[in-house]
Write an enzyme that holds these catalytic residues in place. Structure first.
Site, PDB file in Angstrom:
ATOM      1  CD  GLN A 116      -2.561  -1.294   2.819  1.00 20.16           C
ATOM      2  OE1 GLN A 116      -3.710  -0.611   2.850  1.00 20.16           O
ATOM      3  NE2 GLN A 116      -1.674  -1.740   3.705  1.00 20.16           N
ATOM      4  CG  HIS A 134      -2.810   2.435  -1.960  1.00 20.24           C
ATOM      5  ND1 HIS A 134      -2.838   2.258  -0.556  1.00 20.24           N
ATOM      6  CD2 HIS A 134      -3.806   1.641  -2.706  1.00 20.24           C
ATOM      7  CE1 HIS A 134      -3.849   1.635  -0.313  1.00 20.24           C
ATOM      8  NE2 HIS A 134      -4.534   0.992  -1.268  1.00 20.24           N
ATOM      9  CB  CYS A 165      -3.020  18.726 -22.296  1.00 21.40           C
ATOM     10  SG  CYS A 165      -3.432  18.449 -20.690  1.00 21.40           S
ATOM     11  CB  THR A 203      -1.095  -2.624   6.915  1.00 24.57           C
ATOM     12  OG1 THR A 203      -2.333  -1.896   6.446  1.00 24.57           O
ATOM     13  CG2 THR A 203      -1.493  -3.992   6.911  1.00 24.57           C
TER      14      THR A 203
HETATM   15  C1  BV8 Z   1     -11.598   3.021  -3.511  1.00 25.00           C
HETATM   16  C2  BV8 Z   1      -1.950   6.938  -1.500  1.00 25.00           C
HETATM   17  C3  BV8 Z   1     -13.302   2.500  -5.020  1.00 25.00           C
HETATM   18  C4  BV8 Z   1      -2.297   8.331  -1.344  1.00 25.00           C
HETATM   19  C5  BV8 Z   1      -3.618   5.605  -0.121  1.00 25.00           C
HETATM   20  C6  BV8 Z   1     -16.194   6.926   0.931  1.00 25.00           C
HETATM   21  C7  BV8 Z   1     -15.988   7.512  -0.383  1.00 25.00           C
HETATM   22  C8  BV8 Z   1     -15.117   6.655  -1.247  1.00 25.00           C
HETATM   23  C9  BV8 Z   1     -14.345   5.898  -0.807  1.00 25.00           C
HETATM   24  C10 BV8 Z   1     -14.842   5.232   0.611  1.00 25.00           C
HETATM   25  C11 BV8 Z   1     -15.572   5.925   1.377  1.00 25.00           C
HETATM   26  N1  BV8 Z   1     -15.375   4.854   2.372  1.00 25.00           N
HETATM   27  C12 BV8 Z   1     -14.585   4.015   2.546  1.00 25.00           C
HETATM   28  C13 BV8 Z   1     -13.968   4.022   1.225  1.00 25.00           C
HETATM   29  C14 BV8 Z   1     -12.930   3.418   0.800  1.00 25.00           C
HETATM   30  C15 BV8 Z   1     -11.816   4.054   0.981  1.00 25.00           C
HETATM   31  C16 BV8 Z   1     -11.257   3.427   2.360  1.00 25.00           C
HETATM   32  O1  BV8 Z   1     -10.928   2.584   2.677  1.00 25.00           O
HETATM   33  N2  BV8 Z   1     -11.546   4.741   3.194  1.00 25.00           N
HETATM   34  C17 BV8 Z   1     -11.115   4.284   4.550  1.00 25.00           C
HETATM   35  C18 BV8 Z   1     -10.418   5.402   5.345  1.00 25.00           C
HETATM   36  C19 BV8 Z   1     -12.353   3.603   5.319  1.00 25.00           C
HETATM   37  N3  BV8 Z   1     -10.906   3.365  -0.079  1.00 25.00           N
HETATM   38  C20 BV8 Z   1     -10.654   4.136  -1.028  1.00 25.00           C
HETATM   39  O2  BV8 Z   1     -11.153   5.406  -1.541  1.00 25.00           O
HETATM   40  C21 BV8 Z   1      -9.642   3.439  -2.209  1.00 25.00           C
HETATM   41  N4  BV8 Z   1     -10.503   3.535  -3.389  1.00 25.00           N
HETATM   42  O3  BV8 Z   1     -12.382   2.361  -2.739  1.00 25.00           O
HETATM   43  O4  BV8 Z   1     -12.201   2.919  -4.761  1.00 25.00           O
HETATM   44  C22 BV8 Z   1     -14.260   3.791  -4.879  1.00 25.00           C
HETATM   45  C23 BV8 Z   1     -14.149   4.736  -5.910  1.00 25.00           C
HETATM   46  C24 BV8 Z   1     -15.049   5.661  -5.591  1.00 25.00           C
HETATM   47  C25 BV8 Z   1     -16.189   5.668  -4.829  1.00 25.00           C
HETATM   48  C26 BV8 Z   1     -16.313   4.745  -3.634  1.00 25.00           C
HETATM   49  C27 BV8 Z   1     -15.280   3.619  -3.842  1.00 25.00           C
HETATM   50  C28 BV8 Z   1      -8.464   4.206  -2.368  1.00 25.00           C
HETATM   51  C29 BV8 Z   1      -7.689   3.671  -1.220  1.00 25.00           C
HETATM   52  C30 BV8 Z   1      -6.132   4.378  -1.236  1.00 25.00           C
HETATM   53  C31 BV8 Z   1      -6.143   5.752  -0.790  1.00 25.00           C
HETATM   54  N5  BV8 Z   1      -4.589   5.882  -1.016  1.00 25.00           N
HETATM   55  N6  BV8 Z   1      -2.430   6.141  -0.465  1.00 25.00           N
HETATM   56  C32 BV8 Z   1      -1.001   8.771  -0.179  1.00 25.00           C
HETATM   57  O5  BV8 Z   1      -0.087   8.102   0.241  1.00 25.00           O
HETATM   58  O6  BV8 Z   1      -0.824   9.968  -0.121  1.00 25.00           O
HETATM   59  S1  BV8 Z   1      -3.975   5.033   1.227  1.00 25.00           S
HETATM   60  C33 BV8 Z   1      -2.908   5.409   2.374  1.00 25.00           C
HETATM   61  O7  BV8 Z   1      -3.545   4.994   3.759  1.00 25.00           O
HETATM   62  C34 BV8 Z   1      -1.661   4.780   2.580  1.00 25.00           C
HETATM   63  O8  BV8 Z   1      -1.176   4.501   1.161  1.00 25.00           O
HETATM   64  C35 BV8 Z   1      -2.045   3.603   3.347  1.00 25.00           C
HETATM   65  O9  BV8 Z   1      -2.230   2.494   2.158  1.00 25.00           O
HETATM   66  C36 BV8 Z   1      -3.121   3.776   4.043  1.00 25.00           C
HETATM   67  C37 BV8 Z   1      -2.713   3.869   5.189  1.00 25.00           C
HETATM   68  O10 BV8 Z   1      -2.709   2.388   5.521  1.00 25.00           O
HETATM   69  P1  BV8 Z   1      -1.582   1.767   6.405  1.00 25.00           P
HETATM   70  O11 BV8 Z   1      -0.595   1.499   5.540  1.00 25.00           O
HETATM   71  O12 BV8 Z   1      -1.961   0.786   6.901  1.00 25.00           O
HETATM   72  O13 BV8 Z   1      -1.010   2.849   7.451  1.00 25.00           O
HETATM   73  P2  BV8 Z   1      -1.481   3.315   8.882  1.00 25.00           P
HETATM   74  O14 BV8 Z   1      -0.690   4.465   9.151  1.00 25.00           O
HETATM   75  O15 BV8 Z   1      -3.023   3.340   8.971  1.00 25.00           O
HETATM   76  O16 BV8 Z   1      -1.017   2.221   9.712  1.00 25.00           O
HETATM   77  C38 BV8 Z   1       0.318   1.676   9.982  1.00 25.00           C
HETATM   78  C39 BV8 Z   1       0.258   0.777  10.813  1.00 25.00           C
HETATM   79  O17 BV8 Z   1       1.792   0.166  10.950  1.00 25.00           O
HETATM   80  C40 BV8 Z   1      -0.195   0.828  12.144  1.00 25.00           C
HETATM   81  O18 BV8 Z   1      -1.101  -0.305  12.690  1.00 25.00           O
HETATM   82  C41 BV8 Z   1       1.124   0.931  13.161  1.00 25.00           C
HETATM   83  O19 BV8 Z   1       0.697   0.146  14.397  1.00 25.00           O
HETATM   84  C42 BV8 Z   1       1.980  -0.101  12.472  1.00 25.00           C
HETATM   85  N7  BV8 Z   1       3.347   0.391  12.681  1.00 25.00           N
HETATM   86  C43 BV8 Z   1       3.690   1.589  12.848  1.00 25.00           C
HETATM   87  N8  BV8 Z   1       5.467   1.444  13.239  1.00 25.00           N
HETATM   88  C44 BV8 Z   1       5.651  -0.120  12.809  1.00 25.00           C
HETATM   89  C45 BV8 Z   1       4.210  -0.767  12.685  1.00 25.00           C
HETATM   90  N9  BV8 Z   1       4.347  -1.946  12.428  1.00 25.00           N
HETATM   91  C46 BV8 Z   1       5.296  -2.553  12.607  1.00 25.00           C
HETATM   92  N10 BV8 Z   1       6.794  -2.328  12.830  1.00 25.00           N
HETATM   93  C47 BV8 Z   1       6.816  -0.761  12.985  1.00 25.00           C
HETATM   94  N11 BV8 Z   1       7.960  -0.235  12.999  1.00 25.00           N
HETATM   95 ZN    ZN Z   2      -1.919  16.753 -20.220  1.00 28.45          ZN
END
Ligand code: BV8
Ligand code: ZN
Length: 260
Positions: A116, A134, A165, A203
């Site tokens: 991700q 992503h 463009c 994640t």
């Molecule tokens: C989609 C790129 C179909 C950008 C990212 C309402 C409207 C529209 C969509 C939705 C909606 N409601 C829900 C959705 C679906 C939505 C979604 O899931 N929302 C969530 C908030 C509920 N998903 C989407 O929109 C996806 N598209 O569904 O398309 C669609 C189309 C139109 C309309 C409806 C549906 C797109 C999702 C992708 C978004 N882009 N990134 C950027 O980076 O700027 S996501 C972004 O957040 C990151 O890429 C990453 O993937 C994500 C965060 O997740 P994690 O990687 O898990 O990071 P996080 O900080 O959360 O957790 C880290 C973990 O690591 C923690 O647990 C921590 O304890 C642990 N940790 C920390 N240190 C360590 C560790 N573990 C081990 N060792 C360590 N040292």
């Molecule tokens: Zn263009």
């Protein structure tokens, strides 16, 4: 088997004692999938998506900036946030967790890395069979015609525009509300359904559809493992949970399974 959840609280000694059953599963598996999130890059010095932001970005929540609506409303603010993150990525290196996953790819016949993360650190570390669900923050494309830009002006007053463009340039990442790249998502689902061991690493298991891959694996009888700093909504559903730093746990897992 589903009841076998072992939680290590991150004490170094405990992590060394992986259950023998788990070691056997990994050693005998020919098809393994690893799904990584921002936690894998945390020990390289990059903030996770849930971490509070710092500097001038403190007052913004990432999920509010990472959307087409934010870009439409204030393209310069969103462009500058990604420019700041690109610089942050340039300054960091892969950590032992990234390199452990490179070693797994060498040891396991069919190892698929689904990430991700948009920081490109897995490829930088040497992983090759990667699906970036992503996108990649180092790539920039036109928000109108989709043409990729190799270079762009560093005028700090306005967002650079497309040479073809004139459309505004944007980072080649998937924003909330945008669909994931079809080929990558299909390949990720196929690999998750076919694997014998599925590892969810660093994640929070919240963002969809990536978070559904672990369930696809579980429903097809895979052994599901969580390696994360803290419990997540997935934890109650996994077969093994190792809670600690992936940069420590992953190298010790490689040592326990393939060490001489
Ligand atoms: C989609 C790129 C179909 C950008 C990212 C309402 C409207 C529209 C969509 C939705 C909606 N409601 C829900 C959705 C679906 C939505 C979604 O899931 N929302 C969530 C908030 C509920 N998903 C989407 O929109 C996806 N598209 O569904 O398309 C669609 C189309 C139109 C309309 C409806 C549906 C797109 C999702 C992708 C978004 N882009 N990134 C950027 O980076 O700027 S996501 C972004 O957040 C990151 O890429 C990453 O993937 C994500 C965060 O997740 P994690 O990687 O898990 O990071 P996080 O900080 O959360 O957790 C880290 C973990 O690591 C923690 O647990 C921590 O304890 C642990 N940790 C920390 N240190 C360590 C560790 N573990 C081990 N060792 C360590 N040292
Ligand atoms: Zn263009």
């Amino acid at each position: 088997m589903r009841s076998h959840t072992v939680a290590y609280i991150g004490k170094r000694k405990a992590i060394m004692d992986f259950p023998q059953e788990f070691i056997r599963f990994v050693k005998n598996a020919s098809r393994v999938v690893a799904l990584t999130g921002a936690g894998v890059s945390q020990e390289s010095g990059l903030r996770t998506f849930r971490d509070a932001q710092d500097g001038l970005w403190t007052k913004y929540k990432p999920e509010d900036l990472a959307s087409p609506e934010s870009f439409a409303r204030d393209p310069k603010l969103v462009w500058d946030w990604y420019a700041w993150r690109r610089e942050a990525v340039k300054g960091v290196r892969p950590n032992p967790g990234h390199y452990a996953l490179v070693e797994m790819e060498k040891q396991i016949p069919e190892f698929t890395l689904i990430t991700q993360n948009v920081d490109g650190l897995h490829r930088f570390a040497g992983s090759r069979n990667i699906y970036e669900l992503h996108g990649n923050i180092q790539k920039v494309r036109c928000s109108e015609c989709g043409t990729y830009a190799e270079t762009w002006g560093d005028d700090t007053e306005s967002v650079p525009v497309c040479q073809s463009c004139g459309g505004l340039l944007r980072p080649d990442v998937v924003w909330f509300g945008e669909s994931l790249p079809r080929a990558e998502l299909e390949a990720a689902v196929t690999a998750s359904r076919a694997c014998q061991v599925f590892m969810s690493i660093g994640t929070s298991g919240v963002v969809q559809p990536a978070a559904s891959l672990a369930h696809a694996a579980r429903n097809n009888g895979s052994v599901v493992v969580e390696i994360n700093a803290e419990p997540t909504p997935l934890t109650p559903k996994v077969d093994f949970a190792f809670h600690g730093r992936s940069g420590e746990i992953l190298p010790e897992l490689v040592e326990a399974v393939w060490g001489n």
